[in-house]
Design a protein around this motif. Structure first.
Motif, mmCIF file in Angstrom:
data_model
loop_
_atom_site.group_PDB
_atom_site.id
_atom_site.type_symbol
_atom_site.label_atom_id
_atom_site.label_comp_id
_atom_site.label_asym_id
_atom_site.label_seq_id
_atom_site.Cartn_x
_atom_site.Cartn_y
_atom_site.Cartn_z
ATOM 1 N N ASN A 1 0.839 -1.197 0.000
ATOM 2 C CA ASN A 1 0.000 0.000 0.000
ATOM 3 C C ASN A 1 0.878 1.252 0.000
ATOM 4 N N THR A 2 0.273 2.326 -0.416
ATOM 5 C CA THR A 2 1.000 3.579 -0.638
ATOM 6 C C THR A 2 1.715 4.066 0.614
ATOM 7 N N GLU A 3 1.021 4.043 1.744
ATOM 8 C CA GLU A 3 1.580 4.608 2.974
ATOM 9 C C GLU A 3 2.853 3.894 3.399
ATOM 10 N N GLU A 4 2.851 2.563 3.310
ATOM 11 C CA GLU A 4 4.033 1.834 3.770
ATOM 12 C C GLU A 4 5.219 2.040 2.827
ATOM 13 N N ILE B 1 5.832 4.850 1.056
ATOM 14 C CA ILE B 1 6.335 6.203 1.337
ATOM 15 C C ILE B 1 7.081 6.233 2.667
ATOM 16 N N ALA B 2 6.577 5.522 3.659
ATOM 17 C CA ALA B 2 7.265 5.447 4.953
ATOM 18 C C ALA B 2 8.640 4.811 4.798
ATOM 19 N N THR C 1 10.581 4.916 2.247
ATOM 20 C CA THR C 1 11.548 5.805 1.588
ATOM 21 C C THR C 1 12.290 6.664 2.596
ATOM 22 N N LYS C 2 11.705 6.880 3.759
ATOM 23 C CA LYS C 2 12.334 7.737 4.762
ATOM 24 C C LYS C 2 13.504 7.048 5.463
ATOM 25 N N LYS D 1 4.588 14.250 -0.950
ATOM 26 C CA LYS D 1 3.909 12.997 -0.635
ATOM 27 C C LYS D 1 2.754 12.765 -1.596
ATOM 28 N N ASP D 2 2.008 13.799 -1.928
ATOM 29 C CA ASP D 2 0.890 13.657 -2.860
ATOM 30 C C ASP D 2 1.360 13.188 -4.228
ATOM 31 N N GLU E 1 2.196 9.551 -3.980
ATOM 32 C CA GLU E 1 0.965 8.747 -3.901
ATOM 33 C C GLU E 1 0.356 8.544 -5.282
#
Length: 366
Positions: free
Chosen positions: A316-319, A321-322, A324-325, A354-355, A358
């Motif tokens: 999923n998108t959130e994980e 993006i997380a 990448t940090k 972030k957008d 996503e």
């Protein structure tokens, strides 16, 4: 794009040749190239994974035995999951027990995992010993085997422990690609195509034109393919050997690709993850008006032709993006993203939101 065959590509630093990338069709010239490094009185340790050991260790050991006073080998289990400090510890133990000193030589015989791991061992054993790359996969012949970036994974964090340590020689035997599994060849093509996208549109177009010969592993075409990528990699490395600025453009596709690779528990090949990450990044470029949809379609068509996945599932998108940090490309809390301002030219961007990520990830998720 240079269309004549060359057998030697010198890599320079501060105006001096620091090593050569040698392109051959066999291991026939290996003894001559190794002996030129002054190895007669040295010991040589071949670091190799279990898969490549079955194919080439005996042949290479026999060749190197005539170039030095002793050859030993450290064989570790194949797989990205073994690119870690435990494997490095085993290599240190082998070198210590076999009395290797600072003037001896290590040889990385294998793909990207072996080259990165052996290079890191060479950079850190006795504060640095010489090493040679003998890359046996397409990815390592065009990318990871060149430029002196070494490292291992720490827990599930890719290449978080490493060092810059240039090899003394890169010996590429193009014929070994005939034994390379199709999926590994496909993974290597992910990095090859990326080179055209970031620095050389003519090379990208050449790959499109010659895709059938490349897929058929035509010997002459493969040699041109490898030297084309090697020239690109050399150009970037010479400008920025320790990735302070321009060399970071080689990381096109890596920010999202590494996150995907980690979250898929390394079940996807590195080259595939980079390629699908590049596809997502190209959608950011399109959204910003930098590339056109037909250019994305051309890239996607090449991916499909070489059996490179164009989407991923189970994430999923959130994980992503997380993840990448936690990437080593973070700089002062900001993600250093690589984008294209046109096909054939990449640049470093620190403004990707972030957008935007996503929306880009939505184009590659299913």
């Amino acid at each position: 794009m240079i269309t004549e065959h060359v057998n030697r590509i010198p890599v320079h630093l501060d105006g001096k040749t620091i090593y050569d990338i040698v392109l051959e069709d066999s291991f026939g010239a290996l003894a001559k190239e190794i002996s030129a490094l002054g190895t007669e009185k040295k010991k040589i340790c071949i670091i190799v994974d279990s898969n490549v050991a079955d194919l080439y260790l005996d042949e290479v050991t026999k060749i190197l035995s005539g170039c030095c006073r002793e050859v030993t080998s450290y064989v570790f289990p194949a797989g990205e999951e073994n690119k870690n400090l435990k494997t490095v510890q085993g290599a240190y133990e082998h070198l210590i027990l076999n009395h290797y000193d600072r003037k001896d030589l290590l040889v990385a015989l294998g793909g990207g995992v072996t080259g990165d791991l052996c290079g890191f061992v060479a950079a850190t054993y006795l504060r640095g010993v010489d090493f040679v790359q003998i890359p046996t996969t397409l990815l390592s012949q065009v990318d990871s085997g060149i430029g002196g970036k070494t490292g291992v994974d720490f827990d599930s964090y890719k290449n978080m422990v490493g060092a810059f340590h240039m090899p003394k020689l890169v010996y590429t035997n193009v014929s070994v690609l005939r034994t390379l599994p199709d999926d590994q060849f496909s993974g290597g093509m992910g990095e090859v195509i990326k080179h055209g996208l970031i620095l050389d549109k003519e090379y990208f177009d050449w790959i499109q034109t010659n895709r059938a010969k490349i897929l058929a592993k035509d010997a002459d075409t493969l040699k041109l393919l490898i030297q084309g990528s090697d020239f690109i990699k050399r150009e970037v490395v010479e400008i920025d050997p320790t990735e302070q600025n321009e060399r970071a453009t080689l990381n096109f596709g890596h920010t999202l690709g590494h996150a995907i690779e980690k979250l898929k528990n390394f079940t996807m090949l590195h080259g595939h993850c980079v390629a699908v990450g590049a596809l997502a990044a190209m959608n950011i470029c399109k959204e910003r008006g930098l590339v056109k949809q037909d250019e994305i379609d051309a890239y996607k068509a090449l991916m499909e032709y070489f059996s490179i996945p164009t989407c991923v599932s189970g994430l999923n998108t959130e994980e992503v993006i997380a993840a990448t940090k936690n990437d080593k490309k973070m700089e002062a809390g900001v993600i250093k993203f690589i984008l294209l301002d046109r096909v054939g030219h990449a640049y470093i961007d620190r403004t990707v939101t972030k957008d935007e990520m996503e929306r880009a990830l939505a184009t590659i998720f299913r």
